[in-house]
Design a protein around this motif. Sequence first.
Motif, PDB file in Angstrom:
ATOM      1  N   LEU A 109       0.903  -1.152  -0.141  1.00  0.00           N
ATOM      2  CA  LEU A 109      -0.002   0.111   0.258  1.00  0.00           C
ATOM      3  C   LEU A 109       0.849   1.395  -0.112  1.00  0.00           C
ATOM      4  O   LEU A 109       0.622   2.300  -0.781  1.00  0.00           O
ATOM      5  N   ARG A 110       1.874   1.327   0.745  1.00  0.00           N
ATOM      6  CA  ARG A 110       2.766   2.344   1.089  1.00  0.00           C
ATOM      7  C   ARG A 110       3.779   2.695  -0.122  1.00  0.00           C
ATOM      8  O   ARG A 110       4.310   1.686  -0.854  1.00  0.00           O
ATOM      9  N   GLY A 111       3.563   3.833  -0.665  1.00  0.00           N
ATOM     10  CA  GLY A 111       4.220   4.289  -1.840  1.00  0.00           C
ATOM     11  C   GLY A 111       3.766   4.041  -3.184  1.00  0.00           C
ATOM     12  O   GLY A 111       4.112   4.146  -3.980  1.00  0.00           O
ATOM     13  N   ASN A 112       2.730   3.275  -3.166  1.00  0.00           N
ATOM     14  CA  ASN A 112       1.770   2.924  -4.443  1.00  0.00           C
ATOM     15  C   ASN A 112       0.560   3.469  -4.114  1.00  0.00           C
ATOM     16  O   ASN A 112      -0.004   4.410  -4.959  1.00  0.00           O
ATOM     17  N   ARG A 113      -0.544   2.976  -3.252  1.00  0.00           N
ATOM     18  CA  ARG A 113      -1.628   3.727  -3.080  1.00  0.00           C
ATOM     19  C   ARG A 113      -1.741   4.805  -2.320  1.00  0.00           C
ATOM     20  O   ARG A 113      -2.496   5.765  -2.475  1.00  0.00           O
ATOM     21  N   ILE A 114      -0.973   5.080  -1.388  1.00  0.00           N
ATOM     22  CA  ILE A 114      -0.875   6.060  -0.029  1.00  0.00           C
ATOM     23  C   ILE A 114       0.598   6.318  -0.256  1.00  0.00           C
ATOM     24  O   ILE A 114       1.578   5.473   0.168  1.00  0.00           O
ATOM     25  N   SER A 115       0.945   7.571  -0.569  1.00  0.00           N
ATOM     26  CA  SER A 115       2.418   7.985  -0.721  1.00  0.00           C
ATOM     27  C   SER A 115       2.585   9.196   0.010  1.00  0.00           C
ATOM     28  O   SER A 115       1.746   9.779   0.617  1.00  0.00           O
ATOM     29  N   MET A 116       3.996   9.531   0.542  1.00  0.00           N
ATOM     30  CA  MET A 116       4.070  10.535   1.351  1.00  0.00           C
ATOM     31  C   MET A 116       5.171  11.412   1.137  1.00  0.00           C
ATOM     32  O   MET A 116       6.454  10.698   0.467  1.00  0.00           O
ATOM     33  N   ALA A 154      11.104   8.542 -14.805  1.00  0.00           N
ATOM     34  CA  ALA A 154      11.796   9.500 -13.964  1.00  0.00           C
ATOM     35  C   ALA A 154      12.135  10.903 -14.458  1.00  0.00           C
ATOM     36  O   ALA A 154      12.088  11.730 -13.566  1.00  0.00           O
ATOM     37  N   LEU A 155      12.645  10.721 -15.685  1.00  0.00           N
ATOM     38  CA  LEU A 155      12.855  12.243 -16.421  1.00  0.00           C
ATOM     39  C   LEU A 155      11.752  12.815 -16.417  1.00  0.00           C
ATOM     40  O   LEU A 155      11.713  14.142 -16.189  1.00  0.00           O
ATOM     41  N   GLU A 156      10.770  12.143 -16.870  1.00  0.00           N
ATOM     42  CA  GLU A 156       9.439  12.985 -17.079  1.00  0.00           C
ATOM     43  C   GLU A 156       8.888  13.491 -15.796  1.00  0.00           C
ATOM     44  O   GLU A 156       8.596  14.764 -15.652  1.00  0.00           O
ATOM     45  N   MET A 186      11.778  14.497  -3.994  1.00  0.00           N
ATOM     46  CA  MET A 186      11.074  13.914  -3.027  1.00  0.00           C
ATOM     47  C   MET A 186       9.468  14.100  -3.557  1.00  0.00           C
ATOM     48  O   MET A 186       8.899  12.728  -3.552  1.00  0.00           O
ATOM     49  N   ILE A 187       9.177  14.988  -3.946  1.00  0.00           N
ATOM     50  CA  ILE A 187       7.835  15.212  -4.598  1.00  0.00           C
ATOM     51  C   ILE A 187       7.540  14.211  -5.907  1.00  0.00           C
ATOM     52  O   ILE A 187       6.586  13.649  -6.091  1.00  0.00           O
ATOM     53  N   ALA A 188       8.634  14.274  -6.829  1.00  0.00           N
ATOM     54  CA  ALA A 188       8.488  13.434  -7.958  1.00  0.00           C
ATOM     55  C   ALA A 188       8.452  11.994  -7.477  1.00  0.00           C
ATOM     56  O   ALA A 188       7.582  11.055  -8.247  1.00  0.00           O
ATOM     57  N   MET A 189       9.129  11.602  -6.630  1.00  0.00           N
ATOM     58  CA  MET A 189       8.957  10.161  -6.032  1.00  0.00           C
ATOM     59  C   MET A 189       7.774   9.772  -5.684  1.00  0.00           C
ATOM     60  O   MET A 189       7.296   8.735  -5.796  1.00  0.00           O
ATOM     61  N   ALA A 190       7.164  10.695  -4.648  1.00  0.00           N
ATOM     62  CA  ALA A 190       5.888  10.319  -4.222  1.00  0.00           C
ATOM     63  C   ALA A 190       4.727  10.279  -5.244  1.00  0.00           C
ATOM     64  O   ALA A 190       3.859   9.429  -5.049  1.00  0.00           O
TER      65      ALA A 190
END
Length: 555
Positions: A109-116, A154-156, A186-190
């Motif tokens: 769930l974490r990082g997929n459906r619910i991210s932070m 990732a570039l996008e 961090m925002i891009a990863m989330a």
Amino acid sequence: MALSLVNSFAPPVRHDHDGRKDAPIIDARNIAVNFKVEDGFVEAVKDISFQLYRGETIAIVGESGSGKSVTARTVMGLLTKRAVVSPKSTIDYDGANILKFSESARRKLRGNRISMIFQEPMSSLNPIYTIGSQIVEAIRVHQKFGRRQAQARALELLKHVQIPDPEARLKQYPHQLSGGQRQRVMIAMALANDPDVLIADEPTTALDVTVQAQILNLIRKLQKELQMAVILITHDLTVVRQFSDYVYVMQHGEMREHNTTERLFANPQHPYTKHLLGSEPRGQANPLPENSEIILDARRVRVSFMLRHGTFFKPEMKELVAVDSLSLALRRHETLGLVGESGSGKTTFGQALVRLNDPDGGEIYFDRQPIHGRSRAEMRPLRSRMQIVFQDPFSSLNPRMTIGQIIEEGLVVNRLGATKAERMDRVREALIAAGMPGHILSRFPHEFSGGQRQRIAIARAIALEPEFILLDEPTSALDLSVQAQIIELLRRLQDERGLSYLFISHDLKVVRALCHRVIVMQHGRIMEEGPVNEVLSNPKTAYTERLVKAAFEVA
């Protein structure tokens, strides 16, 4: 009777509950979290409830240490082993109580459906991996992407969050980016996996005012496209008013009040909410004493870095001039503000002035002594006289040392205090002066909120009784009411001890309240400088005008 009056402002369900036909995507009830400490338990969160619906933004606001981040980490399942969640607590996500999920189910769930998005980007990014590899990992853990496809994604994402020269940034490491650029990574990863729920814990803390608006507008745009729900944890009430639909107000781990954003700002009920909404940096710097001598003099300072471009087999090295022949003069008792967008060279310039990096050229004089040619060993006698408070308090505080050891270390290195008892007295005095209790010496940095850690960092600098302090975004992690306390603290210390400050910030409201003069930087150059009221009231350049407008005119 008084208790029921307080609770009436924060019932378990929202005030707009009856008017909604859809079910909340997250329905949290009776969340209570205690932390085991040496002498018992600390109640971090006490029986709070909130609801979040698809496609909306709720804001959780309150002072640092109020339990906002603990609440978010409870939802994510990221609490420490010392944490004890009450068995009565429930967090329903799409109808299922995620507190009952197995660890593997929580991981999916974490990082997929619910991210932070976390508050401190440097402590959340792995320092030994490149930015590109970390974003690719976040994508491939949850999606069946090939490496090349993930790299393209990732570039996008980096382009989406407006990082300059994104192709080069993919190959760089976290320490090579500015604080604001790391936060955008961090925002891009989330956002990499298009989550249903995004928890943004102080997402724009490290960003300047112009980029802050861009990032929040980006999150809002993606929110509309994906019907994503957002939990926004922040102390910036301007951001709350502009971007949230519903507001929850926390203090000391309790829910004081909640309501729709419009109603809460128009008619706050609880005394704490009224205090919070009335808090903003005020006042101005005390006048400089006549004939104040110059303590720090910099002339034509230049700093450049070589950046790697091109492919792995055909690398190209290009020079980035971060500080382009800049000069400044700082007087005793003076506070000089250094402002500009993230990546403008503010921190690099500041670190060059205290010789934390080596300038390519120019001259630097501290108390009339040349320091531009000194080695690290030759700089050591001056270190107690010039101190630094860094932007990211978590990465600058050793996680393996207690608060007492962290602050005492500087006293030991600089041979201040004849005995252990005398040193610990100075440590306690510094903590109390920085607005922290003196009995926290045996606790560790991870046990404190972001704002509390920043105050500990300030206490560490104060303990050495320096003449000059470089303050790199010292109030960026603090809520408005604590910002005001820190401003008053810095003013008082300046008056009592004759301190001089170089204050690096993107918060022009704090700069206006604290600084005598201000220098505006862009792309490593000085765009404008002068008395703070003159520059902020009557900017001479379009760039300064844009910064001022973003800081003061956003409704």
